[in-house]
Design a protein around this motif. Structure first.
Motif, PDB file in Angstrom:
ATOM      1  N   LEU A 327       0.823  -1.210   0.000  1.00 16.34           N
ATOM      2  CA  LEU A 327       0.000   0.000   0.000  1.00 16.34           C
ATOM      3  C   LEU A 327       0.859   1.264   0.000  1.00 16.34           C
ATOM      4  O   LEU A 327       0.535   2.251  -0.669  1.00 16.34           O
ATOM      5  N   ARG A 328       1.958   1.233   0.733  1.00 18.88           N
ATOM      6  CA  ARG A 328       2.748   2.454   0.897  1.00 18.88           C
ATOM      7  C   ARG A 328       3.568   2.792  -0.344  1.00 18.88           C
ATOM      8  O   ARG A 328       3.883   3.967  -0.564  1.00 18.88           O
ATOM      9  N   ILE A 329       3.953   1.817  -1.132  1.00 16.86           N
ATOM     10  CA  ILE A 329       4.824   2.106  -2.279  1.00 16.86           C
ATOM     11  C   ILE A 329       4.066   2.107  -3.597  1.00 16.86           C
ATOM     12  O   ILE A 329       4.647   2.394  -4.644  1.00 16.86           O
ATOM     13  N   MET A 330       2.771   1.804  -3.565  1.00 17.86           N
ATOM     14  CA  MET A 330       1.994   1.737  -4.806  1.00 17.86           C
ATOM     15  C   MET A 330       1.762   3.146  -5.362  1.00 17.86           C
ATOM     16  O   MET A 330       1.360   4.058  -4.632  1.00 17.86           O
ATOM     17  N   PRO A 331       2.013   3.361  -6.659  1.00 19.63           N
ATOM     18  CA  PRO A 331       1.723   4.684  -7.256  1.00 19.63           C
ATOM     19  C   PRO A 331       0.228   4.982  -7.244  1.00 19.63           C
ATOM     20  O   PRO A 331      -0.602   4.090  -7.102  1.00 19.63           O
ATOM     21  N   PRO A 349      -2.444  -3.545  -4.415  1.00 19.64           N
ATOM     22  CA  PRO A 349      -1.675  -3.956  -3.228  1.00 19.64           C
ATOM     23  C   PRO A 349      -2.511  -4.623  -2.151  1.00 19.64           C
ATOM     24  O   PRO A 349      -1.997  -5.442  -1.386  1.00 19.64           O
ATOM     25  N   GLY A 350      -3.801  -4.276  -2.055  1.00 13.26           N
ATOM     26  CA  GLY A 350      -4.597  -4.784  -0.944  1.00 13.26           C
ATOM     27  C   GLY A 350      -5.415  -6.002  -1.254  1.00 13.26           C
ATOM     28  O   GLY A 350      -5.726  -6.792  -0.350  1.00 13.26           O
ATOM     29  N   GLN A 351      -5.787  -6.224  -2.530  1.00 18.37           N
ATOM     30  CA  GLN A 351      -6.656  -7.339  -2.868  1.00 18.37           C
ATOM     31  C   GLN A 351      -6.022  -8.327  -3.831  1.00 18.37           C
ATOM     32  O   GLN A 351      -6.216  -9.531  -3.693  1.00 18.37           O
TER      33      GLN A 351
END
Length: 583
Positions: A327-331, A349-351
């Motif tokens: 989640l933190r590095i996703m554009p 990132p989450g699913q």
């Protein structure tokens, strides 16, 4: 002491000895056995043999941690109030006295400060949850690296992976129950993940929270999941896992006397049961020490949950680090279609990504079976070096997990090491695609090198460290043969067969069905096994044996040890008895 023979018949015509009338416990046991047949079942299973190796204890750590979770969790349920009703705190923790909070948070403070042994039980429960998931992770890694998932244990592999997933969900539900500011932040992230589902995301969120986040029903619902539904599923799957373990018999490491048809070890009673019982108390003792001495999840420092606030430096439990890092590095990628926004920056990132990575691990045994075409049963384990591609894949996955775990703490890295937060984020975006392939390549070549070294030890013996000089001035190192048991263990593996496609067409010149799949299978087989070093052939072993015998004959004619052999005890003892270097 003389033997009493008064109740033993001395002739065929005499009165035969009669059995003594059973006691009450024996009568009850006999009555139950007549109706349930437990004696035969227990007699067979209580004498079941289990191999003895330290790596098999990893699964036991997970099992005993789960038992500790049940014991400590039962204690906590007696005082925990799963309610989001608001009240003013009037407990013994003075810094929060007079602060409005939910009954769930107030009861957590009550357990921590006013219930005798409450804080110890809370911390033991939390530590054992972390230990439970960590032990399952490492146990699955051991199973994967040694090939213990192969036929007939594919279903048990899937059950184990499901247990791991349920354990993570159980842990998330558990640390969300106190309704403190940290756990509330985690629930806010979960709400965002749910709402990122196209079309139905907002409806799913309203259904889960009973309205707009955070609602007033989530804690009771999580409580039912945490103490009833998920533990019930875990118990059922652990039972199925253990039953399949007994049915399939335990895997074992290769060695003299160990085959695919037997199990060398100790029986369940009395040896293995005593070891397992003692190990439970060891795990319990270590968990108790951690709960008593190491603080974890100090909810009183965070305060009650307030949707308008977020704790600085908030971090989830370690097993959620992969999702947090993604989640933190996703554009910031979004797509707008027909009035709907697809939030790729949350969905991927989450699913998608966590389940994709998890699915790759679960699907590997079936992919490997399809590529090799191996349908035989396997009860002997593989050394990780003898499956270089599989071992390299696991090393790459561990590297990926570690990078994402570090990315989930990018703010902590930035503040503690005075690094740029943006630089860390950009580095991680590149590293998760670049570093794992490098680790894969290096690990695979390393394993192949170890295979080649094992073959050299089998054929030429181990290095003694003694350097000899030949008459013409050349130097060489003295080798002595390894023991028969070591040689057996190093060669107790099967050869890798590379699948090849004979022809793309059948006898009539028509493209055969499934040709494309067979070509893919052949390429994967070549990529996985072509570079592997196979064990020595019988001809190579025979040639090495003749060479060793020839050397021994040359030296046996000397009336003194050959030059360079004065101190290796070669003239007095066999190399297996006094090795000059461990092998």
């Amino acid at each position: 002491m003389s033997l009493d023979t008064s109740k033993i018949a001395d002739t065929n015509s005499g009165t035969a000895a009669t059995a003594k009338k059973p006691g009450k416990a024996g009568a009850v046991a006999g009555w139950a056995d007549d109706r349930l047949g437990l004696a035969t079942l227990m007699r067979k299973n209580l004498r079941k043999v289990f191999p003895d190796h330290w790596s098999f204890m990893l699964g036991e750590i997970a099992l005993w941690s789960f038992v500790i979770l049940l014991l400590t969790g039962t204690f906590l349920t007696l005082w925990f109030t799963p309610s989001m009703s608001e009240s003013v705190y009037e407990g013994s923790y003075s810094q929060l006295r007079g602060v409005p909070m939910s009954d769930a948070y107030a009861s957590t403070l009550h357990i921590s400060f006013d219930v005798r042994g409450g804080l110890l039980m809370r911390q033991m429960h939390h530590w054992s949850a972390n230990l439970f998931i960590a032990a399952m992770f490492v146990h699955m890694m051991r199973t994967f690296l040694t090939g213990a998932f192969r036929k007939p244990r594919e279903l048990n592999w899937v059950i184990g992976a499901t247990l791991l997933l349920l354990g993570i969900l159980e842990g998330f539900a558990g640390y969300s129950l106190p309704d403190d500011l940290l756990s509330g932040t985690g629930l806010r992230i979960a709400d965002g993940l749910i709402k990122a589902t196209p079309v139905v995301g907002s409806y799913m969120s309203f259904f889960l929270f009973g309205g707009e986040f955070p609602g007033d029903v989530l804690i009771p619902r999580l409580y039912i999941l945490h103490v009833l539904l998920i533990p019930g599923l875990l118990l059922a799957l652990i039972g199925a896992h253990m039953l399949l373990l007994v049915f399939h018999k335990h895997t074992q490491w290769p060695g003299p006397g160990r085959t695919e048809q037997n199990v060398v070890g100790y029986p369940m009673l009395p040896v293995y049961a005593a070891k397992a019982g003692g190990f439970f108390f060891m795990v319990f003792g270590v968990t108790a020490l951690m709960g008593a001495l190491l603080s974890i999840n100090p909810v009183w420092k965070y305060g009650p949950y307030d949707p308008s606030q977020v704790t600085a430096g908030s971090q989830p439990d370690w097993y959620m680090g992969i999702a947090e890092g993604l989640l933190r590095i996703m554009p910031n990628w979004e797509t707008h279609i027909w009035g709907h926004t697809i939030s790729w920056n949350v969905m991927i990132p989450g699913q998608i990504a966590p389940f994709l990575l998890f699915g790759m691990v679960i699907g590997w045994p079936f992919l490997e079976q399809w590529v090799t075409g191996d349908r035989r049963e396997h009860h002997l384990l593989q050394r990780p070096r003898n499956a270089p591609t599989r071992t390299a894949f696991m090393a790459a996955m561990v590297t990926e997990y570690g990078l994402l775990w570090a990315a989930g703490g990018n703010d902590i890295l930035a503040t503690h090491f005075h690094w740029s937060l943006n630089s860390i984020t950009y580095f991680m975006r590149t590293a998760i695609f670049v570093v794992p392939p490098i680790v894969f390549y290096v690990t695979r070549r390393w394993c192949i090198g170890l295979q080649r070294a094992d073959n050299n030890r089998v054929l030429h013996g181990y290095e003694t460290g003694i350097i000899m000089r030949s008459p013409d001035g050349g130097y060489s190192e003295r080798h002595l043969p390894i023991g028969e048991a070591s040689a057996y263990t190093l060669t107790a593996r099967q050869r890798d067969e590379i699948h090849e496609v004979d022809s793309d067409v059948d006898e009539n010149g028509v493209v055969a069905p499934g040709t494309r799949a067979e070509r893919i299978r052949a390429k994967l087989s070549k990529g996985m096994f072509a570079d592997n070093v196979q064990k020595p052939t019988a001809e190579e072993l025979e040639e090495a044996r003749h060479h060793a015998e020839h050397t021994h004959e040359l030296e046996s004619g000397l009336d003194h040890p050959a030059s360079g052999h004065e101190f290796d005890d070669h003239a007095l003892r066999d190399a297996d008895d006094v090795p000059l270097r461990q092998h």
